[in-house]
Design an enzyme around this catalytic site. Sequence first.
Site, PDB file in Angstrom:
ATOM      1  N   SER A   1      -3.097  -7.629   3.065  1.00 22.01           N
ATOM      2  CA  SER A   1      -3.422  -7.459   4.489  1.00 22.01           C
ATOM      3  C   SER A   1      -3.883  -8.785   5.080  1.00 22.01           C
ATOM      4  CB  SER A   1      -4.514  -6.411   4.660  1.00 22.01           C
ATOM      5  OG  SER A   1      -4.083  -5.173   4.169  1.00 22.01           O
TER       6      SER A   1
ATOM      7  N   HIS B   1       0.844  -1.210   0.000  1.00 21.08           N
ATOM      8  CA  HIS B   1       0.000   0.000   0.000  1.00 21.08           C
ATOM      9  C   HIS B   1       0.875   1.255   0.000  1.00 21.08           C
ATOM     10  CE1 HIS B   1      -3.166  -2.548   2.334  1.00 21.08           C
ATOM     11  NE2 HIS B   1      -3.609  -2.382   1.102  1.00 21.08           N
TER      12      HIS B   1
ATOM     13  N   LYS C   1     -18.363  -5.596   8.111  1.00 17.11           N
ATOM     14  CA  LYS C   1     -17.175  -6.395   8.421  1.00 17.11           C
ATOM     15  C   LYS C   1     -16.556  -5.932   9.724  1.00 17.11           C
ATOM     16  CE  LYS C   1     -14.356  -7.710   4.387  1.00 17.11           C
ATOM     17  NZ  LYS C   1     -13.396  -7.077   3.580  1.00 17.11           N
TER      18      LYS C   1
ATOM     19  N   ARG D   1      -1.726  -6.554  -8.426  1.00 17.75           N
ATOM     20  CA  ARG D   1      -0.553  -7.344  -8.035  1.00 17.75           C
ATOM     21  C   ARG D   1      -0.304  -8.487  -8.999  1.00 17.75           C
ATOM     22  NH1 ARG D   1      -2.910  -8.053  -2.130  1.00 17.75           N
ATOM     23  NH2 ARG D   1      -4.657  -8.363  -3.553  1.00 17.75           N
TER      24      ARG D   1
HETATM   25  O1  PNS Z   1      -8.710  -2.816   0.243  1.00 16.55           O
HETATM   26  P1  PNS Z   1      -9.898  -3.395  -0.463  1.00 16.55           P
HETATM   27  O2  PNS Z   1     -10.740  -4.160   0.526  1.00 16.55           O
HETATM   28  O3  PNS Z   1      -9.514  -4.192  -1.667  1.00 16.55           O
HETATM   29  O4  PNS Z   1     -10.785  -2.147  -0.994  1.00 16.55           O
HETATM   30  C1  PNS Z   1     -12.029  -2.364  -1.617  1.00 16.55           C
HETATM   31  C2  PNS Z   1     -12.785  -1.037  -1.830  1.00 16.55           C
HETATM   32  C3  PNS Z   1     -12.856  -0.257  -0.541  1.00 16.55           C
HETATM   33  C4  PNS Z   1     -12.067  -0.220  -2.877  1.00 16.55           C
HETATM   34  C5  PNS Z   1     -14.210  -1.393  -2.355  1.00 16.55           C
HETATM   35  O5  PNS Z   1     -14.784  -2.378  -1.541  1.00 16.55           O
HETATM   36  C6  PNS Z   1     -15.151  -0.179  -2.401  1.00 16.55           C
HETATM   37  O6  PNS Z   1     -14.979   0.714  -3.191  1.00 16.55           O
HETATM   38  N1  PNS Z   1     -16.151  -0.178  -1.504  1.00 16.55           N
HETATM   39  C7  PNS Z   1     -17.094   0.912  -1.389  1.00 16.55           C
HETATM   40  C8  PNS Z   1     -18.496   0.483  -1.797  1.00 16.55           C
HETATM   41  C9  PNS Z   1     -18.681   0.593  -3.289  1.00 16.55           C
HETATM   42  O7  PNS Z   1     -18.568   1.636  -3.880  1.00 16.55           O
HETATM   43  N2  PNS Z   1     -18.992  -0.554  -3.909  1.00 16.55           N
HETATM   44  C10 PNS Z   1     -19.179  -0.651  -5.326  1.00 16.55           C
HETATM   45  C11 PNS Z   1     -17.866  -0.842  -6.045  1.00 16.55           C
HETATM   46  S1  PNS Z   1     -18.231  -1.398  -7.625  1.00 16.55           S
END
Ligand code: PNS
Length: 180
Positions: A149, A38, A62, A111
């Site tokens: 993570s 990150h 979560k 990645r």
């Molecule tokens: O670190 P992560 O868990 O891979 O991040 C995922 C994240 C936070 C980018 C994704 O879950 C997100 O954007 N969540 C917000 C809700 C949302 O907008 N969902 C629709 C995405 S298509």
Amino acid sequence: MSARLKVSSMSGTSAGRFPERRLVAIYPGSFDPLTNGHLDMIARGSRLADHLIVAILRNTQKQPLFSLEERFEMIDAATSTLTNIEVDSFEGLLVEYAARKSANAILRGIRAVSDYEAELQMALLNRRMRPETETVFLMAAEEYSFISSRIIKEIVTLGGDVSQFVPASVAARLRAKFSR
Ligand code: PNS
């Protein structure tokens, strides 16, 4: 005289064709916890964008290992030398948050091929919902491409040392959590 100089001396200045545009990018994630992968993305994103917002997802569905405050503090401490970074949190749709922050880009890291499918789905959905915000992918640095993570938490739970994969302050907090 180079072709480029010739053109510009014939047509006068072309500066008007390149209006000032600020790149405000959001780097969203759970950051539970922040890893060196990150951090590499944040450093590279901060060189690309005029303003980079590291946005921690507040996900009520979560139960994270680290509280929002802890995740905020870890990111804030690890990015203190970067001047164009803002650490923030959001709840709900990322594109709505992007609209509130007037962000024109979402930054995500890839990645490996296994990341691609989910990232593509998210990028396409986000673009359909808000075309003004473009998703920009950066390839993760090779040395961090196997870190996540989730795997960091698994190693720590099993008594392993993760100090080479996360910032020192994160390693210390992980040790403190699991030594109780
Ligand atoms: O670190 P992560 O868990 O891979 O991040 C995922 C994240 C936070 C980018 C994704 O879950 C997100 O954007 N969540 C917000 C809700 C949302 O907008 N969902 C629709 C995405 S298509």
